[in-house]
Design a protein around this motif. Structure first.
Motif, PDB file in Angstrom:
ATOM      1  N   VAL A   1       0.182 -54.059 -14.863  1.00 55.75           N
ATOM      2  CA  VAL A   1       1.542 -53.774 -14.387  1.00 55.75           C
ATOM      3  C   VAL A   1       1.624 -52.343 -13.874  1.00 55.75           C
ATOM      4  N   ARG A   2       2.268 -52.165 -12.732  1.00 57.32           N
ATOM      5  CA  ARG A   2       2.627 -50.844 -12.232  1.00 57.32           C
ATOM      6  C   ARG A   2       4.055 -50.909 -11.694  1.00 57.32           C
ATOM      7  N   THR A   3       4.723 -49.768 -11.625  1.00 53.83           N
ATOM      8  CA  THR A   3       6.122 -49.727 -11.208  1.00 53.83           C
ATOM      9  C   THR A   3       6.245 -49.214  -9.782  1.00 53.83           C
ATOM     10  N   ALA A   4       7.023 -49.924  -8.970  1.00 56.11           N
ATOM     11  CA  ALA A   4       7.293 -49.533  -7.591  1.00 56.11           C
ATOM     12  C   ALA A   4       8.798 -49.357  -7.423  1.00 56.11           C
ATOM     13  N   ARG A   5       9.263 -49.386  -6.193  1.00 56.76           N
ATOM     14  CA  ARG A   5      10.670 -49.122  -5.868  1.00 56.76           C
ATOM     15  C   ARG A   5      11.220 -50.246  -5.013  1.00 56.76           C
ATOM     16  N   GLY A   6      12.497 -50.576  -5.188  1.00 52.68           N
ATOM     17  CA  GLY A   6      13.145 -51.578  -4.367  1.00 52.68           C
ATOM     18  C   GLY A   6      13.323 -51.117  -2.928  1.00 52.68           C
TER      19      GLY A   6
END
Length: 723
Positions: free
Chosen positions: A108-113
């Motif tokens: 899992v990694r976090t991105a942006r909408g």
């Protein structure tokens, strides 16, 4: 009161208490390990009779969690990959949001909408939008862009397609996995806990956690609040949050009820924007991560109020029924400006996008589960039905495109540009309903057990109907309608080779609604404009093994999935290809020694889209975290974590490649007792220890390759008092 003053005062008091602390001693008078108060939670968030699955050795993850329709299952007894991060991990790492928690998972990694500050979680290279997380098993109830960690008991990450288990996510994501948030419940012992802290930039925060069990422990009440305010480690940014949550539960002989009520108000100013790179241009060097390049008039405000009610009743020893319902009211407004870099010098152009959005969500579920035998075969049969309804009101305006010149290395503030009427629509004061989403489903599953439950076979199917309607922002007239249905099956097998080792395999599918053919594509008319495509499916096959050695656990799995992709060929819009993902995942957790806990793993991903890698899909991701209780100093613990993300592409032609990056975090905490019964926990943490500048992720929204700047070195200091 200044937002930082209270946390600093409380921290000073906590350190002062240290000189008066009374350490536990053995019979010889030597220091012994502290006997810290227990906060075991037995009441279940989903009202189940067995309560929450127990924490695994080390306490950072649980032994199991919610597997959708199938309910809570032990990780060793389900043919799916699930990791459940506990509240202990959340507190010890001083996590502020869901993104801080799930980055402990190597897949899992976090991105942006797209065009906002929404957190997006990339699982197996595919997005889960934050509004497609489930809350205690129900979609659409949580704040849409950001969720404060203080509300959370556990974060359950299910890797892989899951349309049968959870139903199709209403926001159109979740093909690569699912995230379920478990709310807090009253533990067995009274709880009075205050945490105060400060983060780099001067942001102070105060949280509270209080719980009681009443009426012979049958009724539980838990109250949480959080207040965060101030600047961040990025010069120019500010973040303000207020959160309140109330959790109730009742445990009767046959009837169990749980309920939640929450409110979150989140305000962001001058937040570092996503950055697009013009086609054909190499990825530029990263701007100074410690300074925001945002325009001073950019902001995002989001207020959400939400609640749930769930009940479970045992008709007899073999049949249990349940029902759940939830609602959310959301109110958002924001003004955004995301630059597009046009040359190697960092010169950019941008515009202003402003919007308001109001959401009303209603959702519910009803089901029954029964157990019986046919000869030597055991059966656990589950039948459920769910509904979801969301009405969304929107208005927006754009300024003239490319109207704001700038440079990402030498940002200059400019006045907010006026709206450009041809690209503006709706009334900001009274937005009309522009989108309606309706989903409903019925699912049936049978878990068959053989050979004294060493062999389990899961079979089932879900009938899913998806309806969506679009309306003109200015007139309210209907402009689009979508109504399609699909059946998604599941087949899973798990065999317990030994008490310590299981092998598993599954076939399962993901599901999102298909697109409506546009009127034009690349300037040419589309022959089947207005046609509705059938829902897109992701078909996944996975095999692997799981190990539970009592203190050390882990898993190894390989999978392949195929996702449909739409486009226009020869003037006709339809499915024109597939994205194929193949991967291998290794995870490890538990206690290597009584003092040393470990949590980590490796994710290898090979994505293919017409011969190229998918946007934002690194081939390698790896995590390693260790937590060490120092034997020589009672109550002292040190922790460290390394997060590695391999190179990834920001464009479909694979001409724009982000370099790989590795980040190191470290922390220390110290537990002490005051007067023998009051516990103080002092925590200090540094994230991005080496202050590395890096592009964290690309993408987050299908087809978009916007880049996110990694956060600079961030210091976090806090003190928790249990009294």
């Amino acid at each position: 009161m200044h937002p930082v003053r209270l946390p600093l005062t409380a921290l000073s008091l906590s350190f002062a208490f240290h000189s008066h602390a009374i350490l536990a001693q053995d019979s010889d008078g030597a220091d012994a390990p502290l006997a810290l108060p227990s906060t075991e939670v037995r009441a279940s968030a989903d009202a189940s009779a067995d309560g929450l699955p127990a924490a695994y050795a080390g306490g950072q993850v649980a032994r199991g969690g919610r597997v959708g329709l199938l309910g809570n299952q032990d990780s060793m007894e389900t043919p799916f990959q699930l990791t459940s991060f506990t509240q202990m991990l959340i507190q010890d790492q001083q996590a502020a949001s869901v993104a801080d928690i799930v980055e402990n998972d190597p897949a899992v990694r976090t991105a942006r909408g797209f065009g906002n500050f929404q957190q997006v979680y990339m699982v197996r290279g595919l997005p889960i939008f934050s509004d497609d997380m489930s809350y205690n098993g129900l979609y659409g109830l949580l704040p849409r862009q950001y969720l404060d960690a203080e509300l959370i008991e556990r974060v359950e990450v299910l890797r892989g397609a899951n349309a049968f288990l959870n139903g199709a996510a209403p926001g159109g994501s979740g093909l690569g996995g699912a995230i379920n948030i478990v709310p807090k419940r009253a533990p067995n012992q009274p709880l009075n806990q205050i945490t105060t802290g400060v983060r780099s930039g001067g942001q102070g925060y105060l949280t509270g956690d209080f719980a009681r069990r009443l009426a012979d422990d049958r009724i539980g009440v838990r109250l949480n609040f959080a207040r965060r305010d101030g600047d961040t480690a990025v010069d120019g940014e500010s973040n303000e949050l207020s959160m309140f949550a109330l959790g109730l539960d009742y445990r009767g002989e046959r009837l169990r009820i749980s309920a939640d009520l929450g409110h979150q108000d989140h305000q962001l100013d001058d937040i570092q924007p996503a950055i697009s790179i013009a086609p054909g241009l190499d990825i530029p060097s990263v701007p100074d991560a410690s300074k925001s390049i945002a325009q001073p008039w950019t902001f995002s405000n989001a207020r959400n109020t939400f609640g749930t009610l769930r009940a479970e009743y045992d008709f007899n020893d073999y049949i249990t029924g349940w029902a759940a319902a939830g609602m959310r009211d959301g109110d958002e407004s924001g003004s955004f400006s995301e630059p597009t870099v046009n040359n190697a010098n960092g010169d950019s152009t941008a515009n202003r996008f402003s919007n308001v959005r109001e959401d009303t969500v209603k959702t519910g579920e009803i089901g029954v589960r029964g157990q019986f035998n046919t000869g030597n075969v055991g059966h656990t049969v589950s039948l459920s039905s769910s509904i979801f309804r969301m009405d969304s009101r929107n208005a927006y305006e754009f300024s003239d495109f490319d109207g704001i010149p700038g440079n990402i290395y030498r940002p200059v503030d400019v006045p907010s540009p006026p709206a450009f009427p041809p690209f503006s629509s709706g009334d900001f004061d009274h937005p009309l309903v522009t989108d309606e989403t309706r989903t409903s489903s019925v699912a049936l599953a049978d878990v068959l057990s053989f050979m004294d439950e060493r062999l389990q076979i899961t079979l089932g199917a879900r009938y899913q109907k998806i309806r969506s309607y679009g309306y003109d922002n200015d007139t309210g007239a209907r402009t689009a309608a979508y109504s399609e249905s699909e059946i998604t099956p599941v087949a899973g097998v798990l065999y317990r080779l030994t008490p310590e080792l299981s092998i598993y395999a599954n076939h399962i599918e993901g599901l999102v609604k298909g697109d409506v053919a546009p009127a034009n594509s690349n300037g040419a008319p589309v022959d089947n404009a207005g046609d509705i495509l059938a829902p897109y499916k992701t078909r996944q096959n996975e095999v692997g093994m799981k190990y539970d050695g009592g203190r050390i656990g882990g898993s190894l799995g390989v999978y392949q999935s195929r996702k449909q992709m739409a486009g226009t060929e020869n003037g006709t819009f339809g499915v024109i290809g597939h994205q194929r993902n193949r991967g291998l995942e290794l995870s490890l957790y538990g206690q290597a020694t009584p003092q040393l806990s470990i949590l980590g793993g490796v994710s290898l991903l090979d994505s293919d889209v017409e011969g190229n890698d998918a946007i934002g899909a690194p081939r390698l991701q790896a995590n390693l975290g260790v937590d060490w209780m120092v034997p020589a100093v009672s109550g002292l613990a040190l922790d460290a974590r390394a997060i590695h993300t391999g190179s990834q592409y920001a464009d479909t032609d694979n001409q724009q490649q982000l370099p790989s990056w590795t980040r190191f975090d470290a922390g220390v905490r110290y537990n002490l007792l005051l007067d023998g019964d009051q516990q103080v926990t002092l925590r200090a943490r540094v994230e991005n220890l080496a202050d590395k500048e890096y592009w964290a992720t690309a993408g987050g929204y299908p087809g978009d390759g916007s880049l996110i700047i990694g956060a600079p070195r961030t210091f976090i200091l806090s003190s928790t008092l249990d009294f």
